[in-house]
Motif scaffolding. Structure first.
Motif, mmCIF file in Angstrom:
data_model
loop_
_atom_site.group_PDB
_atom_site.id
_atom_site.type_symbol
_atom_site.label_atom_id
_atom_site.label_comp_id
_atom_site.label_asym_id
_atom_site.label_seq_id
_atom_site.Cartn_x
_atom_site.Cartn_y
_atom_site.Cartn_z
ATOM 1 N N TYR A 116 0.824 -1.284 -0.115
ATOM 2 C CA TYR A 116 -0.158 -0.017 -0.134
ATOM 3 C C TYR A 116 0.809 1.259 -0.063
ATOM 4 O O TYR A 116 0.456 2.331 -0.679
ATOM 5 N N ALA A 119 2.027 1.755 -3.855
ATOM 6 C CA ALA A 119 0.748 2.011 -4.362
ATOM 7 C C ALA A 119 0.488 3.538 -4.210
ATOM 8 O O ALA A 119 0.037 4.383 -5.310
ATOM 9 N N ILE A 120 0.471 4.122 -2.829
ATOM 10 C CA ILE A 120 0.173 5.255 -2.791
ATOM 11 C C ILE A 120 1.277 6.282 -3.518
ATOM 12 O O ILE A 120 0.924 7.285 -3.888
ATOM 13 N N LYS A 123 0.574 6.033 -7.013
ATOM 14 C CA LYS A 123 -0.543 7.112 -7.303
ATOM 15 C C LYS A 123 -0.318 8.574 -7.525
ATOM 16 O O LYS A 123 -0.602 9.276 -8.398
ATOM 17 N N GLU A 124 0.406 8.985 -6.527
ATOM 18 C CA GLU A 124 0.916 10.513 -6.329
ATOM 19 C C GLU A 124 1.649 10.809 -7.417
ATOM 20 O O GLU A 124 1.711 12.050 -7.697
ATOM 21 N N GLY A 126 1.352 9.469 -10.433
ATOM 22 C CA GLY A 126 0.761 9.167 -11.805
ATOM 23 C C GLY A 126 1.217 8.116 -12.446
ATOM 24 O O GLY A 126 0.896 7.978 -13.732
ATOM 25 N N LEU A 128 0.238 4.676 -11.192
ATOM 26 C CA LEU A 128 -0.161 3.581 -10.519
ATOM 27 C C LEU A 128 -1.153 2.724 -11.780
ATOM 28 O O LEU A 128 -1.149 1.491 -11.825
ATOM 29 N N GLU A 129 -1.923 3.571 -12.579
ATOM 30 C CA GLU A 129 -2.783 3.128 -13.479
ATOM 31 C C GLU A 129 -2.133 2.183 -14.334
ATOM 32 O O GLU A 129 -2.702 1.364 -15.182
ATOM 33 N N TYR A 175 -6.624 8.151 1.888
ATOM 34 C CA TYR A 175 -6.300 6.670 1.656
ATOM 35 C C TYR A 175 -7.070 5.732 2.471
ATOM 36 O O TYR A 175 -6.879 4.696 1.907
ATOM 37 N N ASP A 186 -8.139 2.309 0.441
ATOM 38 C CA ASP A 186 -8.862 2.121 -0.612
ATOM 39 C C ASP A 186 -8.502 1.140 -1.503
ATOM 40 O O ASP A 186 -7.619 0.759 -2.014
ATOM 41 N N SER A 188 -8.944 0.810 -4.801
ATOM 42 C CA SER A 188 -8.357 1.261 -5.772
ATOM 43 C C SER A 188 -6.996 1.288 -6.012
ATOM 44 O O SER A 188 -6.092 0.896 -6.951
ATOM 45 N N LEU A 189 -6.498 1.293 -4.732
ATOM 46 C CA LEU A 189 -4.767 1.115 -4.544
ATOM 47 C C LEU A 189 -4.442 -0.368 -5.015
ATOM 48 O O LEU A 189 -3.134 -0.411 -5.638
#
Length: 275
Positions: A116, A119-120, A123-124, A126, A128-129, A175, A186, A188-189
């Motif tokens: 996690y 993943a955070i 995500k921050e 840009g 993760l996706e 989160y 979350d 989504s992570l």
């Protein structure tokens, strides 16, 4: 050559029995650490000797699963060693941005705090996706806890401080959702996370990974098993891929020392040399 004492012999027999019966290979784990863990298990599982413990685990899979919790010590924390994550942001992320898609392997993920955290960060930044994360461990109970993503609420203050020191850019509480005494992170992570049972002692590679993070795992291995793990990582990484180790771990004296170069040596972040 001095003959091994009785306890050392019993330990070797126990690890050999576990390998033959359950295919879990602890034979090349550090002897001193292994001895401490087994003696703790003896007390908790009410066994008078290692030989008695061996007999129980050979005939009772539930007893083996109980012992496994002592052999693997599933402990972790979020954004552990914040400077490591800060170094990933500053020195590794700019390179990761150049790839259209990413594969990241978190080896020895334990109960999921490292997953996690990573993943955070992604995500921050840009990323993760477009990332696939392989989260692996040999302990199925730990993997199940990691999948659930629920951590003790009373740890959130400490985790928030570590997140901020790691360069976090949001409110950490964004989160997770607090419920009773737990913090549910979350979902989504972990949409792109593949959780898998994997042993660095016996299993093979994840090919063409861009970043491998394996922290505070190899300190429990002997030199032979450390070399095997580092060989797996080198084979798994893509050209010029990145490897992150724990604060007490090193590539020095490894047979693979020349296969990596330090990127941020203080934080144990290395880059693969050559193909």
């Amino acid at each position: 050559m001095e003959a091994p004492d009785s306890i050392t012999i019993e330990l070797r027999l126990l690890m050999e029995a576990i390998y033959l019966k359950y295919s879990y290979d602890f034979r090349d784990y550090s002897g001193a650490s292994q001895k401490r863990r087994v003696h703790h298990a003896l007390h908790q599982m009410d066994c008078a000797s290692i030989s008695e413990l061996q007999a129980r685990v050979l005939h009772d899979p539930d007893a083996f699963m109980q012992l496994l919790q002592y052999l693997t010590i599933p402990t972790s924390e979020m954004f552990r060693d914040p400077a490591y994550f800060q170094a990933l942001r500053e020195h590794v992320v700019p390179h990761l941005r150049t790839y259209p898609s990413l594969k990241i392997w978190i080896a020895g993920c334990s109960t999921g705090e490292e997953i996690y955290s990573m993943a955070i960060l992604l995500k921050e930044e840009g990323l993760l996706e477009r990332s696939i994360i392989y989260a692996t461990d040999i302990n199925p109970h730990s993997l199940e806890r990691a999948r659930k993503g629920v951590f003790a609420l009373d740890r959130m203050r400490a985790y928030t401080a570590s997140y901020q020191m790691a360069g976090g850019r949001a409110a950490f509480s964004d989160y997770y959702t607090a419920a009773y005494d737990g913090a549910l992170f979350d979902r989504s992570l972990v949409e792109n996370v593949s959780f898998a049972d994997h042993s660095l002692a016996t299993d093979s590679v994840f090919s063409e990974t861009h970043l491998i993070s394996c922290r505070n795992v190899m300190i429990y291995f002997n030199r032979k098993l450390q070399d095997r793990a580092l060989g797996l990582f080198h084979e798994s990484l893509c050209h010029r891929g990145f490897l992150g180790l724990g604060s007490k771990e090193s590539l020095d004296f490894s047979s693979h020392a020349d296969a990596f170069e330090p990127l941020v040596k203080a934080e144990r972040i290395f880059r693969k040399v050559g193909p």
